[in-house]
Motif scaffolding. Structure first.
Motif, PDB file in Angstrom:
ATOM      1  N   PHE A  36       0.841  -1.186   0.000  1.00 36.11           N
ATOM      2  CA  PHE A  36       0.000   0.000   0.000  1.00 36.11           C
ATOM      3  C   PHE A  36       0.882   1.245   0.000  1.00 36.11           C
ATOM      4  O   PHE A  36       2.027   1.222   0.454  1.00 36.11           O
ATOM      5  CB  PHE A  36      -0.895   0.024   1.239  1.00 36.11           C
ATOM      6  N   ARG A  37       0.303   2.342  -0.485  1.00 34.86           N
ATOM      7  CA  ARG A  37       1.008   3.614  -0.525  1.00 34.86           C
ATOM      8  C   ARG A  37       0.315   4.608   0.402  1.00 34.86           C
ATOM      9  O   ARG A  37      -0.911   4.692   0.403  1.00 34.86           O
ATOM     10  CB  ARG A  37       1.017   4.183  -1.944  1.00 34.86           C
ATOM     11  N   PRO A  38       1.057   5.381   1.180  1.00 34.67           N
ATOM     12  CA  PRO A  38       0.413   6.398   2.017  1.00 34.67           C
ATOM     13  C   PRO A  38      -0.229   7.462   1.156  1.00 34.67           C
ATOM     14  O   PRO A  38       0.416   8.031   0.266  1.00 34.67           O
ATOM     15  CB  PRO A  38       1.568   6.962   2.849  1.00 34.67           C
ATOM     16  N   ALA A  39      -1.520   7.723   1.391  1.00 31.72           N
ATOM     17  CA  ALA A  39      -2.256   8.678   0.563  1.00 31.72           C
ATOM     18  C   ALA A  39      -2.548   9.986   1.297  1.00 31.72           C
ATOM     19  O   ALA A  39      -3.043  10.925   0.677  1.00 31.72           O
ATOM     20  CB  ALA A  39      -3.575   8.052   0.092  1.00 31.72           C
ATOM     21  N   MET A  40      -2.267  10.045   2.606  1.00 30.64           N
ATOM     22  CA  MET A  40      -2.563  11.255   3.385  1.00 30.64           C
ATOM     23  C   MET A  40      -1.309  12.121   3.516  1.00 30.64           C
ATOM     24  O   MET A  40      -0.221  11.615   3.749  1.00 30.64           O
ATOM     25  CB  MET A  40      -3.018  10.898   4.797  1.00 30.64           C
ATOM     26  N   ARG A  41      -1.520  13.420   3.402  1.00 27.37           N
ATOM     27  CA  ARG A  41      -0.427  14.365   3.635  1.00 27.37           C
ATOM     28  C   ARG A  41      -1.042  15.689   4.070  1.00 27.37           C
ATOM     29  O   ARG A  41      -2.080  16.102   3.539  1.00 27.37           O
ATOM     30  CB  ARG A  41       0.386  14.548   2.358  1.00 27.37           C
ATOM     31  N   VAL A  42      -0.437  16.331   5.038  1.00 27.35           N
ATOM     32  CA  VAL A  42      -0.933  17.642   5.445  1.00 27.35           C
ATOM     33  C   VAL A  42       0.145  18.686   5.165  1.00 27.35           C
ATOM     34  O   VAL A  42       1.324  18.496   5.476  1.00 27.35           O
ATOM     35  CB  VAL A  42      -1.362  17.659   6.933  1.00 27.35           C
ATOM     36  N   TRP A  43      -0.279  19.761   4.507  1.00 28.17           N
ATOM     37  CA  TRP A  43       0.611  20.889   4.213  1.00 28.17           C
ATOM     38  C   TRP A  43       0.385  21.969   5.264  1.00 28.17           C
ATOM     39  O   TRP A  43      -0.749  22.341   5.547  1.00 28.17           O
ATOM     40  CB  TRP A  43       0.327  21.467   2.828  1.00 28.17           C
ATOM     41  N   SER A  44       1.475  22.457   5.835  1.00 23.81           N
ATOM     42  CA  SER A  44       1.388  23.564   6.792  1.00 23.81           C
ATOM     43  C   SER A  44       2.554  24.510   6.541  1.00 23.81           C
ATOM     44  O   SER A  44       3.571  24.139   5.950  1.00 23.81           O
ATOM     45  CB  SER A  44       1.404  23.047   8.231  1.00 23.81           C
ATOM     46  N   GLN A  45       2.397  25.741   6.999  1.00 27.10           N
ATOM     47  CA  GLN A  45       3.424  26.750   6.769  1.00 27.10           C
ATOM     48  C   GLN A  45       4.283  26.965   8.000  1.00 27.10           C
ATOM     49  O   GLN A  45       3.838  26.761   9.141  1.00 27.10           O
ATOM     50  CB  GLN A  45       2.783  28.077   6.369  1.00 27.10           C
ATOM     51  N   VAL A  46       5.505  27.370   7.748  1.00 24.16           N
ATOM     52  CA  VAL A  46       6.381  27.799   8.831  1.00 24.16           C
ATOM     53  C   VAL A  46       5.927  29.200   9.246  1.00 24.16           C
ATOM     54  O   VAL A  46       5.962  30.135   8.449  1.00 24.16           O
ATOM     55  CB  VAL A  46       7.858  27.819   8.382  1.00 24.16           C
TER      56      VAL A  46
END
Length: 435
Positions: free
Chosen positions: A323-333
Motif C-alpha cells: 500500500f502507498r500512504p495517501a494522506m499528507r498535510v501541508w502547513s506553513q512555517v
C-alpha cells in the motif's frame, strides 16, 4: 457474490454543495461556488488560494490501494466489508463498492444513518445494538427498503433479550440478522468462551425477531504489536473462532442457511485472519469469509506502515504491491524563534497524535521549489502548532511550506469535512466526510 450498492445520485449531489467558511483550508475565491463548479476550473493546489494547514489525499495512491486490496482479496478467496468509520466519506465508499466490496461496516447507529442516507444496501454493524430508539429506527428502515441487508453482533443473553423486547412491537416482516461475537480475556466486547456463545446463540434461536447468520470477532482487540507472542495470540484467537463456528453448526444453529458469515480482520493482521477464514470448512457448511479492514484506503506513514501485512512480510502468497500512504498535510512555517526550532501552522486540531507524531517529508520554499526533507523532526504538537526541530543551518524560512506524513487515518480524517484529492499539483476531487 454480488457487491453492495449505493445511491449514486445522492453521491453526485455532493458536488452541488456550495463551498464556504465551514470548510477549513479552502480558497476564499471558491466561496459561493459549488464543489463541481470549483473542480471544473481544474484548480492547482498552490495557485488556487488554499490556506494552511491543509489535508490532501493522493489520487494515485488511493487508486493503487483500492485496486491492490480488491485483487488480493479475490486471489485469496475472501470478501471485503471495509470499515467505513475510517473515512466516513460516501465518495470513497462508492470507490470501494466499485472494487467489489460485499458491504460497508459501521461501528454505531449514527454511522449507519449516514450510510443509509446514501443508500448503502448492505451494512455490517460490528457492534451490539441494544438502544430501543435505535432499534425502532432500524426496524422502520428495514421495512421501508426490502433491498436493505443488515446484520449486527450479539454477545450476551441479556443483549438478545433487550433487542427482542425493543423489536417486538415493530411488526417486522423479516427478522433482524445477528452474528455471535467471540471476544477474549482482556479484550473488548464478545462472548468470552464457547459455552457463553452457545447460550447467546440459543437465545437468538428462541427470539421471534432475530436470526443467527454467523460469527464475528476482532483479533486486533487481543494484540497490538508484531512480537511472537502477539502473532501467536491472533492465531489462537482465530482457531477459537473457527471452533465456535463448528460448535454452533453441530448444535444446528446454521441449519437452512444459504450462507454462514464468518468475519474478522482489522488492518494489522488480515493475512493471519485470511489464512484462518479460507482454510477448509466442512463441505455442508456454506461459510462466506469476510474481512473488515478499512485503513488500507489511505494507508499511512506510521501505525499501518509498520503493522499492515502489506508493509511487512506476510504469510500468504501473491504479488507484492505494498500500500502507498495517501494522506499528507501541508502547513506553513509561521515562526523560527530559535536557530534549531520552527513552528508550523498545524496542531492537534488538524492531525492525529494518538499513535505517532507527523513526519515532515517535503519542503516547498516561497519560490515554489520543492525538495525531500532529509533534516528535521516534529517533537510535539500544541492545539494549533507543531514543533519542528531543525539543524541550525537549515534553509527553511518563515512562509515556507512543509508536507508531513501522518499516522492512523481514523483520527486524521475526522478533523476535516472537505478534503482535496490531488493528482500531481491539480485538485481532481473534493471528498466530503460525515463524522
Amino acid at each position: 457474490m454480488r457487491a453492495a450498492s449505493m445511491d449514486r445520485t445522492a453521491v453526485e449531489e455532493l458536488y452541488d454543495e456550495r463551498i464556504d467558511w465551514r470548510f477549513k483550508g479552502m480558497p476564499g475565491e471558491s466561496f459561493g461556488r459549488t464543489v463541481g463548479e470549483f473542480l471544473a476550473g481544474r484548480p492547482k493546489l498552490f495557485e488556487a488560494g488554499f490556506v494552511g494547514p491543509l489535508l490532501v489525499l493522493d489520487h494515485d495512491a488511493l487508486e493503487h490501494n483500492l485496486r491492490t486490496m480488491s485483487e488480493w482479496c479475490a486471489q485469496q478467496g475472501v470478501l471485503l466489508a471495509p470499515h467505513g468509520k475510517t473515512t466516513m466519506a460516501p465518495q470513497l465508499f462508492r470507490r470501494q463498492l466499485d472494487h467489489g466490496c460485499r458491504a460497508i461496516t459501521a461501528a454505531n447507529l449514527s454511522q449507519l444513518r449516514v450510510y443509509r442516507a446514501f443508500g448503502v444496501s448492505r451494512v455490517l454493524l460490528a457492534n451490539q445494538l441494544v438502544d430501543p430508539n435505535g432499534l425502532a429506527w432500524l426496524a422502520a428502515e428495514l421495512e421501508r427498503d426490502p433491498e436493505f441487508s443488515f446484520s449486527c453482533w450479539v454477545d450476551s443473553v441479556q443483549g438478545v433479550r433487550a433487542m427482542t423486547e425493543a423489536l417486538a412491537p415493530c411488526a417486522l416482516s423479516r427478522p433482524v440478522d445477528v452474528l455471535v461475537e467471540l471476544g477474549g480475556e482482556h479484550g473488548r466486547t464478545g462472548a468470552r468462551d464457547p459455552r457463553q456463545a452457545l447460550e447467546v446463540a440459543q437465545a437468538v434461536a428462541d427470539s421471534p425477531v432475530l436470526r443467527l447468520t454467523g460469527v464475528g470477532g476482532y483479533e486486533g482487540a487481543m494484540s497490538h504489536d508484531l512480537s511472537e507472542r502477539d502473532v501467536s495470540t491472533v492465531d489462537t484467537y482465530m482457531a477459537r473462532l473457527r471452533e465456535l463456528v463448528g460448535a454452533l453448526a453441530e448444535a444446528g444453529h446454521f441449519r437452512g442457511l444459504d450462507e454462514v458469515i464468518v468475519t474478522a480482520g482489522g488492518s494489522s493482521y488480515f493475512d493471519q485472519v485470511t489464512e484462518a477464514l479460507t482454510a477448509p470448512w466442512p463441505t455442508e457448511l456454506p461459510v462466506v469469509p469476510v474481512l473488515r479492514s478499512g485503513a488500507y484506503v489511505t494507508h499511512d506513514d506510521g501505525l499501518y506502515r509498520t503493522m499492515s501485512p502489506f508493509g511487512r512480510k506476510h504469510r500468504l502468497s501473491g504479488e507484492e504491491r505494498p500500500f502507498r500512504p495517501a494522506m499528507r498535510v501541508w502547513s506553513q512555517v509561521t515562526s523560527r524563534p530559535e536557530p534549531e526550532l520552527a513552528l508550523l501552522t498545524m496542531g492537534r486540531r488538524d492531525v492525529s497524535f494518538d499513535q505517532e507524531l507527523p513526519e515532515p517529508r517535503i519542503h516547498r520554499d516561497r519560490r515554489g521549489n520543492t525538495r525531500e526533507l532529509a533534516e528535521g523532526r516534529i517533537t510535539s504538537l500544541a492545539d494549533q502548532h507543531a514543533f519542528l526541530s531543525l539543524p541550525a543551518d537549515s534553509t527553511i524560512e518563515v512562509g515556507d511550506w512543509i508536507a508531513s506524513g501522518l499516522s492512523h487515518p481514523c483520527t486524521v480524517l475526522d478533523k476535516w469535512t472537505l478534503i482535496p484529492v490531488v493528482a500531481g499539483d491539480e485538485v481532481v476531487d473534493l471528498i466530503r466526510t460525515f463524522f
